[in-house]
Design a protein around this motif. Sequence first.
Motif, mmCIF file in Angstrom:
data_model
loop_
_atom_site.group_PDB
_atom_site.id
_atom_site.type_symbol
_atom_site.label_atom_id
_atom_site.label_comp_id
_atom_site.label_asym_id
_atom_site.label_seq_id
_atom_site.Cartn_x
_atom_site.Cartn_y
_atom_site.Cartn_z
ATOM 1 N N ARG A 1 0.725 -1.139 0.788
ATOM 2 C CA ARG A 1 -0.159 -0.063 -0.074
ATOM 3 C C ARG A 1 1.002 1.174 -0.250
ATOM 4 O O ARG A 1 0.487 2.466 -1.107
ATOM 5 C CB ARG A 1 -0.478 -0.164 1.223
ATOM 6 C CG ARG A 1 -2.045 -1.089 1.355
ATOM 7 C CD ARG A 1 -3.373 -0.756 2.882
ATOM 8 N NE ARG A 1 -3.520 -1.673 1.924
ATOM 9 C CZ ARG A 1 -5.469 -1.653 0.865
ATOM 10 N NH1 ARG A 1 -4.996 -0.696 0.225
ATOM 11 N NH2 ARG A 1 -5.971 -3.024 1.247
ATOM 12 N N LEU B 1 1.619 2.139 -3.485
ATOM 13 C CA LEU B 1 1.570 2.629 -4.461
ATOM 14 C C LEU B 1 0.852 3.779 -4.430
ATOM 15 O O LEU B 1 0.387 4.206 -4.905
ATOM 16 C CB LEU B 1 -0.305 1.031 -4.048
ATOM 17 C CG LEU B 1 -0.059 0.262 -4.974
ATOM 18 C CD1 LEU B 1 -1.553 -0.489 -4.240
ATOM 19 C CD2 LEU B 1 -0.163 -0.239 -5.916
ATOM 20 N N TYR C 1 -6.217 -2.425 -5.761
ATOM 21 C CA TYR C 1 -5.566 -3.109 -5.860
ATOM 22 C C TYR C 1 -6.825 -3.452 -4.252
ATOM 23 O O TYR C 1 -7.248 -4.375 -4.405
ATOM 24 C CB TYR C 1 -4.449 -2.966 -4.687
ATOM 25 C CG TYR C 1 -3.753 -3.769 -3.973
ATOM 26 C CD1 TYR C 1 -3.253 -4.755 -4.528
ATOM 27 C CD2 TYR C 1 -3.750 -3.189 -2.720
ATOM 28 C CE1 TYR C 1 -2.745 -6.014 -3.573
ATOM 29 C CE2 TYR C 1 -3.690 -4.101 -1.676
ATOM 30 C CZ TYR C 1 -2.489 -5.484 -1.801
ATOM 31 O OH TYR C 1 -1.656 -6.214 -1.463
ATOM 32 N N TRP D 1 -9.980 -6.243 -5.910
ATOM 33 C CA TRP D 1 -9.018 -6.878 -6.607
ATOM 34 C C TRP D 1 -8.463 -7.429 -5.060
ATOM 35 O O TRP D 1 -8.691 -8.805 -4.988
ATOM 36 C CB TRP D 1 -8.059 -6.879 -6.790
ATOM 37 C CG TRP D 1 -7.749 -6.709 -8.492
ATOM 38 C CD1 TRP D 1 -9.096 -6.432 -9.082
ATOM 39 C CD2 TRP D 1 -7.154 -6.121 -9.451
ATOM 40 N NE1 TRP D 1 -9.104 -5.630 -10.205
ATOM 41 C CE2 TRP D 1 -7.210 -5.260 -11.133
ATOM 42 C CE3 TRP D 1 -6.235 -6.033 -9.345
ATOM 43 C CZ2 TRP D 1 -6.785 -5.620 -12.055
ATOM 44 C CZ3 TRP D 1 -4.465 -6.489 -10.302
ATOM 45 C CH2 TRP D 1 -5.578 -5.684 -11.544
ATOM 46 N N PRO E 1 -3.947 -8.873 -8.151
ATOM 47 C CA PRO E 1 -3.381 -9.356 -6.964
ATOM 48 C C PRO E 1 -2.406 -9.165 -6.449
ATOM 49 O O PRO E 1 -0.328 -8.389 -6.670
ATOM 50 C CB PRO E 1 -3.843 -8.605 -6.041
ATOM 51 C CG PRO E 1 -5.058 -10.364 -5.928
ATOM 52 C CD PRO E 1 -5.664 -10.541 -7.633
ATOM 53 N N LEU F 1 0.001 -7.436 -9.467
ATOM 54 C CA LEU F 1 0.050 -6.127 -9.262
ATOM 55 C C LEU F 1 1.454 -5.538 -7.984
ATOM 56 O O LEU F 1 2.052 -4.747 -7.720
ATOM 57 C CB LEU F 1 -0.892 -5.191 -9.087
ATOM 58 C CG LEU F 1 -0.786 -4.220 -8.270
ATOM 59 C CD1 LEU F 1 -0.288 -3.627 -10.053
ATOM 60 C CD2 LEU F 1 -2.453 -3.653 -8.839
ATOM 61 N N VAL F 2 1.392 -6.338 -7.086
ATOM 62 C CA VAL F 2 2.206 -6.393 -5.610
ATOM 63 C C VAL F 2 3.608 -6.739 -6.560
ATOM 64 O O VAL F 2 4.400 -5.694 -5.633
ATOM 65 C CB VAL F 2 2.147 -7.333 -5.109
ATOM 66 C CG1 VAL F 2 2.858 -7.333 -3.585
ATOM 67 C CG2 VAL F 2 0.927 -7.146 -4.449
#
Length: 443
Positions: A249, A252, A265, A268, A302, A305-306
Amino acid sequence: MVAGLIAIAVLRPHGLWGDGGGRYLNLTELLTTGEAPDGKYSLIGPLFSAPMWLVGQWWNAREAWVAHYNGVVFALGLLAFYWMLRDRMPREVLRTFLLLLVFASMFAKHLTLYYGEVFTAVLVAVGTIAVVTEHRGGWVAIVAGVANTPASLVGLGFLAIRRAWDTRRAWCLLAVFAAVAVVMAEAWIRRGSPLLTGYENGNRGHRTIMPYSGLAGFSYPLIFGLLSLLLSFGKGLVFFAPSFFLPVRERLKDLRTSADLGALYGMWMAFTVGLLLLYANYWAWTGAHFWGPRYLLFASLPACLVLAVRMHRPYDALLPNVLTLAALGLSVWVGVSGAVFGDSAATSAGCLVEGPKYEAPLCYYTPEFSALWYPFVEPPPLDAAQVAYLIFGLTAGAYLLARPALVVFRQLYDRMTPSAGDDAAGDTGHPAGSISLGPRRRR
């Protein structure tokens, strides 16, 4: 990315077995008789493969064409991801995210089959991206994807609640009612009642030594299901999508982007948690012989994406970067081994050696018989196509691993090497020859 999709389509065998075979038979009956069959599998996803079925009919190769349907859906999904996000987030992060989905996720295995999870995952992902980037039709795509897998209504509920909380707009919850309406309408048309699901006739597995086996419906104890779906060697997300559990987080928030990736995020993750809680209670939480945690394919989104964000913005501390590198390395093996080996070697040579009674504990909990590790225990013979994809997939994985590996090695080197100027004790305030324990500051 294109080469990876072509390699999966050309080098790996595709089939219509298992639930995919049932969906294909339902579609065939609909297109040949004009009547919707009353089978338990939704026809929403298979309907979109009708053009491929018709082309295959023309070439007398219907099964071969339809078997590549999920690959087409996935490719179109990647194109949609790129189109909606190309000017709203750093291009490097977006490219890495897409590469990870192709080469370092559970999608690689799923693309070789005609199961319904790819259609649901791609449409929900496209829809959520459309929602956060303010493109039209986002909720329509989400509803269509969820209706294709009615059990994912629970995931949609969590997703809608999360979006309503973030935006303070309760109308987001209407998506749940819309999806329920679509599911009930399909049931009414096909089975004569909106309340008939097709699973009424004793849907259950065979009895094994597992205490809760042989029961029907949502009969598996939730706590055991959660532990198994998270931690078991053959089905656990910690092994098949390890970066799903890494924090991201703060990174992001630091990204310069016009898209609210934090909201994306969150949606998801909420959808995945809903799926996890539902299927942990399902008697077939394992997905049977299917490779990995079949019903939790969406967790790959997710998770990738992480990884993409953490690779783009490494940490100043060493440990988080080591965790990123370890999760990436395991994810690469998940993608490569799923496409090359699948679970055929373990199920044929190991899990069933003592008969079906012992299948569950061997396949799902014993590390030696995990689909990820069994190729090292008993290396199977590989044909030329498998060798080609193995080399190609590992090369792509090495490309992805290069940058985070260099970051970790640089930090290790900085910890082990005296910093410049230490030879002159008066310049730094530290004794000459002392070792710097802090990482070199990134520009």
